[in-house]
Design a protein around this motif. Structure first.
Motif, PDB file in Angstrom:
ATOM      1  N   UNK A 108       9.250  -4.187 -10.226  1.00 33.69           N
ATOM      2  CA  UNK A 108       8.672  -3.028  -9.876  1.00 33.69           C
ATOM      3  C   UNK A 108       8.296  -2.740  -8.495  1.00 33.69           C
ATOM      4  N   UNK A 109       7.322  -1.880  -7.676  1.00 33.69           N
ATOM      5  CA  UNK A 109       7.057  -1.834  -6.568  1.00 33.69           C
ATOM      6  C   UNK A 109       6.140  -2.999  -6.125  1.00 33.69           C
ATOM      7  N   UNK A 110       6.641  -4.073  -5.482  1.00 35.64           N
ATOM      8  CA  UNK A 110       5.939  -5.207  -5.081  1.00 35.64           C
ATOM      9  C   UNK A 110       4.887  -4.722  -3.931  1.00 35.64           C
ATOM     10  N   UNK A 151       1.103  -5.628  -4.466  1.00 32.63           N
ATOM     11  CA  UNK A 151       0.108  -6.400  -3.382  1.00 32.63           C
ATOM     12  C   UNK A 151      -1.209  -5.647  -3.192  1.00 32.63           C
ATOM     13  N   UNK A 152      -1.004  -4.657  -2.848  1.00 30.32           N
ATOM     14  CA  UNK A 152      -1.931  -3.579  -2.320  1.00 30.32           C
ATOM     15  C   UNK A 152      -3.137  -3.373  -3.319  1.00 30.32           C
ATOM     16  N   UNK A 153      -2.746  -3.710  -4.429  1.00 31.92           N
ATOM     17  CA  UNK A 153      -3.581  -3.152  -5.678  1.00 31.92           C
ATOM     18  C   UNK A 153      -4.494  -4.391  -5.996  1.00 31.92           C
ATOM     19  N   UNK A 202       1.176  -8.639   6.182  1.00 35.43           N
ATOM     20  CA  UNK A 202       2.377  -7.824   5.416  1.00 35.43           C
ATOM     21  C   UNK A 202       2.235  -6.511   5.096  1.00 35.43           C
ATOM     22  N   UNK A 203       1.358  -5.971   4.625  1.00 34.34           N
ATOM     23  CA  UNK A 203       1.138  -4.462   4.299  1.00 34.34           C
ATOM     24  C   UNK A 203       1.214  -3.585   5.651  1.00 34.34           C
ATOM     25  N   UNK A 204       0.817  -4.347   6.752  1.00 34.17           N
ATOM     26  CA  UNK A 204       0.977  -3.437   8.084  1.00 34.17           C
ATOM     27  C   UNK A 204       2.586  -3.560   8.471  1.00 34.17           C
ATOM     28  N   UNK A 206      -0.145   1.155   1.857  1.00 37.56           N
ATOM     29  CA  UNK A 206      -1.468   1.840   1.987  1.00 37.56           C
ATOM     30  C   UNK A 206      -2.230   0.989   1.277  1.00 37.56           C
ATOM     31  N   UNK A 207      -3.438   0.522   2.124  1.00 33.24           N
ATOM     32  CA  UNK A 207      -4.575  -0.203   1.717  1.00 33.24           C
ATOM     33  C   UNK A 207      -5.769  -0.113   2.514  1.00 33.24           C
ATOM     34  N   UNK A 208      -6.887  -0.536   1.826  1.00 36.45           N
ATOM     35  CA  UNK A 208      -8.236  -0.118   2.572  1.00 36.45           C
ATOM     36  C   UNK A 208      -8.296  -1.248   3.953  1.00 36.45           C
TER      37      UNK A 208
END
Length: 426
Positions: free
Chosen positions: A115-117, A121-123, A144-146, A151-153
């Motif tokens: 799936x969408x890793x 991760x964001x979840x 990593x998300x940057x 998309x994350x808070x």
């Protein structure tokens, strides 16, 4: 999982040239040689090309990609990302390693069999902005998300990370600040100076690191100086735009760059401790830091015991000048050294090089046809990009790695009974 633990022809005929070239094929070493950071980076890549093309971790993949290697192509063999092993018990950094490794390999972590890793991760982010109770499991999801544009808070994640900063400005497990965690925290915070409190937190962290810096310019974690700590601090400061060669980051005239390379071994890899053996984690983290220095445009000469260069396929012109005439002039494609190029040009059987010391080429010794009473031997020099390659002067032909478009010339070099240089060309 993130592993945390605490390298013009006339000029050729000078005395210096002959003294350093009297024994081609013998690994003489260079004592104190100034290498650019780019050459030093390529040297670490050369270690991997020579010794470790099967990669075991995401950090090796990322480090080599940042150093300019296409890790998706031969000779590199990528690790198994272990996507099918991810489950409800997986930690944030289990996703981090796979995502960053896949990105470096040109793969899409948002489209996998699992799936969408990136979304997964964001979840994992909690209402308070955290991802885990462990500090490093909060730092790396931000980084990593940057990088992947997830998309994350962001505000909540940064707010939580800032709350982990210690009174002395550092970050770490337990009560004490640690240079590794502090450097990594700076990497996470650096893109977010638009958030209130981040700029001040970065300045406090930098002051903490200055207080931690050792007398040789390096850093210690868990009571022992090591290259991983110097690498983490280097990456963190570079992410913040800091000049790591400035006087403010020097101790007794030494920088953290000097401290890092004190752990480099002769094969280009790094040890975890001075006098120790080659260490995978120390090497990959050091390469990450050096690659970041090159990308950031840091200008610095690294003092090491050997000139390292990437060991890769190269198209090389080889010329052999004998006592009377030119014995060979051929262009070959070779992976290896000047001696390898010579053997490819004239045939292995036509090169006598016991122990790597060249005694004869095409049946002619380095002593043929030279004046009596003169000590002679086969020598070589390299022309690279139209200029004499200084780095070959103190490397034997069996130790000097050639590059694409090099010209390698073997010739009779001489010294008389008083060791005065006398070079013979036909």
């Amino acid at each position: 999982m993130i592993h945390y633990r605490k390298k013009g022809i006339a000029l050729l005929l000078t005395v210096c040239f002959l003294l350093t070239m009297v024994a081609p094929g013998f690994a003489a070493g260079t004592g104190a040689t100034g290498n650019t950071l780019q050459d030093a980076r390529d040297g670490i890549v050369g270690y991997y090309l020579n010794h470790k093309t099967t990669l075991d971790s995401w950090e090796e993949v990322v480090a080599l990609r940042e150093a300019g290697q296409d890790v998706a192509r031969a000779p590199w063999i990528l690790p198994d990302w272990g996507i099918n092993q991810l489950d409800e018990n997986s930690q944030p950094n289990d996703y981090v390693g796979i995502i960053l490794g896949m990105l470096a390999a040109g793969q899409d972590p948002a489209n996998t069999d699992g799936g969408n890793l990136v979304e997964k991760l964001a979840a994992m982010q909690k209402k308070d902005g955290s991802y885990s109770e462990w500090l490093n499991q909060n730092i790396w999801p931000i980084i990593t998300l940057d990088k992947v544009g997830g998309s994350y808070d962001t505000a909540k994640a940064i707010e939580y990370l800032l709350a982990q900063q210690k009174m002395d400005g550092g970050f770490g497990l337990g009560d004490d600040s640690d240079p590794d965690f502090t450097g990594q925290a700076l990497m996470a915070l650096a893109p977010h100076t638009d958030i209130d409190g981040v700029a001040e937190a970065i300045n406090r962290a930098k002051e903490c690191l200055k207080n931690m810096q050792l007398d040789d310019g390096g850093f210690a974690s868990w009571g022992a100086e090591n290259p991983e700590s110097a690498a983490a601090v280097t990456q963190g400061l570079l992410a913040c735009g800091e000049d790591i060669t400035a006087d403010t980051w020097q101790k007794n005239g030494k920088t953290m760059i000097d401290a890092l390379f004190a752990f480099q071994l002769e094969d280009g890899s790094f040890a975890h401790e001075i006098g120790g053996a080659s260490d995978n984690i120390a090497t990959q983290k050091s390469l990450l830091a050096v690659a970041d220095m090159v990308t950031a445009g840091v200008s610095y000469n690294v003092i090491t015991g050997k000139n390292y260069s990437v060991y890769s396929e190269a198209k090389v012109r080889v010329r052999v000048e004998g006592a009377v005439n030119t014995l060979a002039d051929k262009t070959v494609t070779v992976t290896g050294t000047a001696l390898d190029a010579l053997k490819a040009a004239v045939g292995d059987a036509n090169v006598g090089a016991p122990g790597g010391f060249i005694k004869s080429i095409l049946g002619e010794s380095g002593q043929d046809g030279v004046a009596e009473g003169t000590n002679t031997s086969w020598m070589y020099y390299v022309i690279r990009d139209g200029s004499i390659e200084q780095g070959a002067f103190s490397e034997g032909a069996g130790d000097y790695n050639v590059r694409d478009e090099d010209q390698v010339i073997f010739y009779n070099g001489a010294m008389d009974s008083t060791w005065a240089p006398k070079t013979f060309f036909p």
